[in-house]
Write a protein that holds these residues in place. Structure first.
Motif, PDB file in Angstrom:
ATOM      1  N   MET A 245       0.832  -1.206   0.000  1.00  0.00           N
ATOM      2  CA  MET A 245       0.000   0.000   0.000  1.00  0.00           C
ATOM      3  C   MET A 245       0.861   1.249   0.000  1.00  0.00           C
ATOM      4  N   ASP A 246       1.910   1.252   0.840  1.00  0.00           N
ATOM      5  CA  ASP A 246       2.796   2.412   0.929  1.00  0.00           C
ATOM      6  C   ASP A 246       3.438   2.728  -0.420  1.00  0.00           C
ATOM      7  N   TYR A 247       3.717   1.684  -1.202  1.00  0.00           N
ATOM      8  CA  TYR A 247       4.324   1.878  -2.526  1.00  0.00           C
ATOM      9  C   TYR A 247       3.470   2.830  -3.368  1.00  0.00           C
ATOM     10  N   TYR A 248       2.160   2.652  -3.321  1.00  0.00           N
ATOM     11  CA  TYR A 248       1.256   3.504  -4.107  1.00  0.00           C
ATOM     12  C   TYR A 248       0.958   4.831  -3.410  1.00  0.00           C
ATOM     13  N   LEU A 249       0.763   4.770  -2.108  1.00  0.00           N
ATOM     14  CA  LEU A 249       0.434   5.999  -1.375  1.00  0.00           C
ATOM     15  C   LEU A 249       1.549   7.027  -1.469  1.00  0.00           C
ATOM     16  N   GLU A 250       2.797   6.559  -1.458  1.00  0.00           N
ATOM     17  CA  GLU A 250       3.945   7.476  -1.559  1.00  0.00           C
ATOM     18  C   GLU A 250       4.031   8.146  -2.925  1.00  0.00           C
ATOM     19  N   GLN A 251       3.326   7.574  -3.906  1.00  0.00           N
ATOM     20  CA  GLN A 251       3.287   8.191  -5.237  1.00  0.00           C
ATOM     21  C   GLN A 251       2.105   9.151  -5.386  1.00  0.00           C
ATOM     22  N   GLU A 257      -7.887   3.928  -4.554  1.00  0.00           N
ATOM     23  CA  GLU A 257      -7.230   3.495  -5.792  1.00  0.00           C
ATOM     24  C   GLU A 257      -6.030   2.612  -5.481  1.00  0.00           C
ATOM     25  N   ALA A 258      -5.313   2.938  -4.402  1.00  0.00           N
ATOM     26  CA  ALA A 258      -4.155   2.134  -4.009  1.00  0.00           C
ATOM     27  C   ALA A 258      -4.590   0.726  -3.628  1.00  0.00           C
ATOM     28  N   MET A 259      -5.709   0.619  -2.910  1.00  0.00           N
ATOM     29  CA  MET A 259      -6.212  -0.707  -2.541  1.00  0.00           C
ATOM     30  C   MET A 259      -6.614  -1.503  -3.775  1.00  0.00           C
ATOM     31  N   ARG A 260      -7.221  -0.829  -4.723  1.00  0.00           N
ATOM     32  CA  ARG A 260      -7.615  -1.499  -5.965  1.00  0.00           C
ATOM     33  C   ARG A 260      -6.376  -1.999  -6.718  1.00  0.00           C
ATOM     34  N   ALA A 261      -5.320  -1.164  -6.752  1.00  0.00           N
ATOM     35  CA  ALA A 261      -4.087  -1.545  -7.439  1.00  0.00           C
ATOM     36  C   ALA A 261      -3.404  -2.723  -6.757  1.00  0.00           C
ATOM     37  N   VAL A 262      -3.378  -2.703  -5.421  1.00  0.00           N
ATOM     38  CA  VAL A 262      -2.769  -3.799  -4.654  1.00  0.00           C
ATOM     39  C   VAL A 262      -3.514  -5.108  -4.924  1.00  0.00           C
ATOM     40  N   ALA A 263      -4.839  -5.028  -4.950  1.00  0.00           N
ATOM     41  CA  ALA A 263      -5.645  -6.217  -5.215  1.00  0.00           C
ATOM     42  C   ALA A 263      -5.341  -6.790  -6.598  1.00  0.00           C
TER      43      ALA A 263
END
Length: 278
Positions: A245-251, A257-263
């Motif tokens: 999650m942090d990978y996306y949130l830091e961007q 949207e980050a949760m959707r991407a992780v899934a």
């Protein structure tokens, strides 16, 4: 009145591949700009074309392009030809086209032979999606960067290579991409056309025993999308959900949207990501 530029594709081997339109334009043009006038004169003599020529090549492409643009602004019609194939494809004609656009000179391309597309069609490898890299860069750093980019390329890859560098280049490709299928094509459209369908390891072994001859077009199998996705999933699996999650949130990606991407990355549902984070 302003002249114009014609990009005239010429045969890559068999002279019968020239189009009637290209022959007409070469006869009617005021000037032919040729990569190597010594080579082009053979073509012109064969078809009894007397149009004047001037040289336009890699070493004079910027300055000579300015001169040609000035000529076209004065009303001269220029036909551009390369040694073989379609001008502006891995060719100094790219610079002339750019300067013509900037100067508002009208131009058009007369389609015809192209070594990269010809090799692709006879390679036996997928043709729907492909990328063309021409010759790999000579600069070592840039060459490594390009090879790194090609590592996960899923499209069929097309390269050019000279015979004296072929084995070294295939070793580099083998190291960077793994042992892929490759079709080595030479003498395309000529009487002794050859298409050698093999793998990097087999080709290296063969050409270490017998020196390759003639410039080659390498058509290389792209990486399997299924294999690439599986590897990406394995890599994501090494992260905790929080790290992922942090990978996306830091961007700057929003939390939903980050949760959707992780899934999507992990091949699980968004609900499973939510519950895992809780």
């Amino acid at each position: 009145m302003t002249g114009r530029l014609y990009l005239c594709a010429t045969p890559i081997g068999n002279l019968e591949d020239i189009t009637l339109r290209v022959l007409r334009v070469l006869r009617e043009a005021d000037l032919i700009a040729a990569e190597d006038t010594r080579n082009t004169i053979k073509l012109l003599n064969h078809f009894e074309i007397k149009t004047p020529m001037t040289s336009y090549h890699e070493h004079n492409k910027v300055e000579k392009a300015r001169y040609l643009v000035e000529q076209m602004e004065a009303g001269v019609t220029v036909a551009l030809v390369t040694d073989a194939g379609t001008p502006a494809i891995s060719d100094p004609g790219e610079e002339l086209v750019r300067q013509c656009f900037e100067a508002g000179i009208p131009l058009t391309s007369l389609p015809g032979p192209s070594a990269c597309v010809t090799a692709l069609t006879v390679s036996g490898l997928p043709t729907r999606r492909f990328c063309f890299e021409a010759f790999l860069p000579v600069d070592k750093k840039e060459r490594r960067e390009i090879l790194k980019e090609l590592e996960n390329e899923t499209r069929t890859i097309i390269l050019y290579e000279a015979p004296h560098r072929l084995v070294r280049t295939m070793r580099e490709l083998y190291e960077a991409l793994g042992d892929r299928r490759v079709s080595l094509c030479k003498e395309l459209t000529k009487a002794f056309e050859q298409v050698f369908r093999t793998t990097f390891s087999e080709a290296i072994s063969r050409f270490e025993r017998e020196a390759p001859r003639g410039e080659q077009v390498l058509v290389i199998e792209g990486r399997s999308r299924k294999e690439l996705k599986a590897e990406e999933a394995r890599n994501w699996g090494s992260l905790s959900l929080e790290e992922h999650m942090d990978y996306y949130l830091e961007q700057g990606v929003e939390r939903k949207e980050a949760m959707r991407a992780v899934a999507k990355d992990r091949g699980i549902s968004k609900r499973e990501v939510y519950q895992g984070l809780l």
